[in-house]
Design an enzyme around this catalytic site. Sequence first.
Site, short mmCIF file in Angstrom:
data_model
loop_
_atom_site.label_atom_id
_atom_site.label_comp_id
_atom_site.label_asym_id
_atom_site.label_seq_id
_atom_site.Cartn_x
_atom_site.Cartn_y
_atom_site.Cartn_z
N THR A 141 33.55 22.31 61.01
CA THR A 141 33.80 21.94 62.22
C THR A 141 34.91 22.56 63.10
O THR A 141 35.98 21.91 63.10
CB THR A 141 33.90 20.30 62.49
OG1 THR A 141 32.99 19.65 61.70
CG2 THR A 141 33.95 19.76 63.89
N HIS A 142 34.50 23.78 63.25
CA HIS A 142 35.76 24.64 63.68
C HIS A 142 35.21 25.08 65.20
O HIS A 142 36.02 25.06 66.10
CB HIS A 142 35.70 26.05 62.89
CG HIS A 142 36.85 25.76 61.76
ND1 HIS A 142 37.90 26.52 61.60
CD2 HIS A 142 36.47 24.96 60.78
CE1 HIS A 142 38.57 26.15 60.51
NE2 HIS A 142 37.59 25.20 59.74
N ASP B 226 40.24 31.15 66.73
CA ASP B 226 40.47 30.14 65.45
C ASP B 226 41.35 30.60 64.69
O ASP B 226 41.23 32.01 64.37
CB ASP B 226 39.07 30.10 64.73
CG ASP B 226 39.16 28.76 63.77
OD1 ASP B 226 38.32 27.84 63.96
OD2 ASP B 226 39.90 29.01 62.76
N THR C 275 40.73 51.62 36.77
CA THR C 275 40.43 52.65 37.95
C THR C 275 39.03 53.47 37.59
O THR C 275 38.57 53.89 38.39
CB THR C 275 41.59 53.39 38.27
OG1 THR C 275 41.99 54.07 37.20
CG2 THR C 275 42.59 52.28 38.94
N TRP D 250 46.58 51.23 29.58
CA TRP D 250 47.88 50.67 29.10
C TRP D 250 48.66 49.90 30.31
O TRP D 250 49.33 48.97 29.80
CB TRP D 250 48.49 51.89 28.72
CG TRP D 250 50.05 51.56 28.43
CD1 TRP D 250 51.28 52.06 28.86
CD2 TRP D 250 50.32 50.93 26.91
NE1 TRP D 250 52.32 51.66 28.11
CE2 TRP D 250 51.78 51.07 26.97
CE3 TRP D 250 49.45 50.46 25.98
CZ2 TRP D 250 52.27 50.33 25.77
CZ3 TRP D 250 50.14 49.70 24.81
CH2 TRP D 250 51.63 49.76 24.86
N ASN D 251 48.42 50.35 31.34
CA ASN D 251 49.09 49.47 32.46
C ASN D 251 48.61 47.92 32.36
O ASN D 251 49.38 47.21 32.81
CB ASN D 251 48.77 50.17 33.78
CG ASN D 251 49.34 51.56 33.76
OD1 ASN D 251 50.75 51.74 34.02
ND2 ASN D 251 48.57 52.52 33.97
N SER D 252 47.27 47.91 32.16
CA SER D 252 46.85 46.41 32.27
C SER D 252 47.41 45.60 31.02
O SER D 252 47.54 44.67 31.38
CB SER D 252 44.97 46.66 32.32
OG SER D 252 44.85 46.93 33.65
N GLU E 15 50.97 44.81 32.07
CA GLU E 15 50.96 43.65 33.25
C GLU E 15 50.60 42.31 32.56
O GLU E 15 51.05 41.32 32.96
CB GLU E 15 50.03 44.30 34.27
CG GLU E 15 50.68 45.40 35.08
CD GLU E 15 49.42 46.19 35.93
OE1 GLU E 15 48.38 45.58 36.15
OE2 GLU E 15 49.90 47.17 36.45
N GLY F 206 39.60 56.94 24.99
CA GLY F 206 40.79 57.56 24.61
C GLY F 206 41.67 56.52 23.78
O GLY F 206 41.29 55.82 22.86
#
Length: 371
Positions: free
Chosen positions: A18-19, A117, A201, A274-276, A279, A294
């Site tokens: 209900t917007h 809105d 990536t 490696w970054n994942s 993290e 790799g």
Amino acid sequence: MASKKPNHVVVMAFPYGTHAMPLFNLVRRLAIQAPTLTFSFFSTSKSNQSVFGTSSNDNIPSNIKSYDVDDGVPKDFTGHHMAEMIFFLKSMVENYKNGIHSVYGDEMKMIKCFICDSFMYFGSDMADELGVPMVSFWTAGPCSLSTHFYTDLIRQSITLGPNGREEEIIDFVPGLSLIRIRDLQEDKQSPNSVAYISFGTLTTPPPHELAALAEGLEESGVPFLWSLKDHLVCQLPNGFLERTSKTGFIVPWTPQQRVLGHHAVGVFVTHCGWNSVMESITAGVPMICRPFFGDQRINCRMVSDVWGIGTRIKDGVFTKDGTKDCLDMILYEEKFRERIGALRSLAKHAVGLEGSSTKNFNTLAEIVCKD
Ligand code: U2F
């Protein structure tokens, strides 16, 4: 649009829940009060039909004009309305902008004001571009608005997650001194309950593995957030998006470090870039590893066999049952979380004042900077 003076008010409604109707009611009163202005009301065709087509609205001032905006839902789509809304959300910025430009064309300067809105956040950018005001219309109550206004403060104050603190009051927010943490809007998921999935990536699992992963997720019922490029979504099983629309969310990119840092995330399904891995350790989230190439296989071995902070996917590839088993193991066996908690503390220490990473960095800086 003959007048030179801007006399158009662009209204952007959110077409679900209900917007649109409360916004329309406000606009109707304004339109009666300001008969020289034109109010252009933009919403989807379904929403406009229900707002403008109901008998109670047969007295619509002639200076309100409704315009239909594309809802972004594919023509042959027959799924759940929540899945429909996801299509809408993904395309709404472009569709509303296109809708407004197609009505106004070279006459954008005739717009004197936007009334949007509050969900149509991009209205403020459009208004800024034209140098005109934007009024944000909140359809719910002021207390819930206040929790959004003070979101950062609330998040900082209950940063460890609400677990066990549900009865604490939010007395640090003006006007909410009797509101408890349990009354706040859902972020929705309990601590350590959500699977986050991303393959970095470069990597994409083959189609049959993507499908098996999806089936495993669905059958496990584990809520998930999946970072998956748009062009790969079509490889998911038929109806998967609709069937999991209440438990899962797929987006083409996430702010991964923030996602992993959220208390609801309990497992990271990763390719072991490696970054994942780093993290995940610094966020204290155990992993299900599906390495591809790799260094990823070595990283996976460290995670599973050396550090014991995750597991390699059963049989090395995603299958429905293997995925389910691994999710069960990582989410419900505490030992993974305990070990990664300890490793997380070591990682934190390493980057502290006396930590090994800090010392290494200082040594490097001396070498690089010395005259
Ligand atoms: C190559 O790995 P990738 O770049 O594919 O994967 P990561 O090393 O894990 O890095 C991915 C980064 O992208 C971010 C995530 C990481 O910082 O936080 N990210 C995000 O913010 N949002 C998303 O939705 C998805 C990802 C290679 F394939 C690996 O074998 C190597 O180990 C790595 C490092 O050399 O490079």
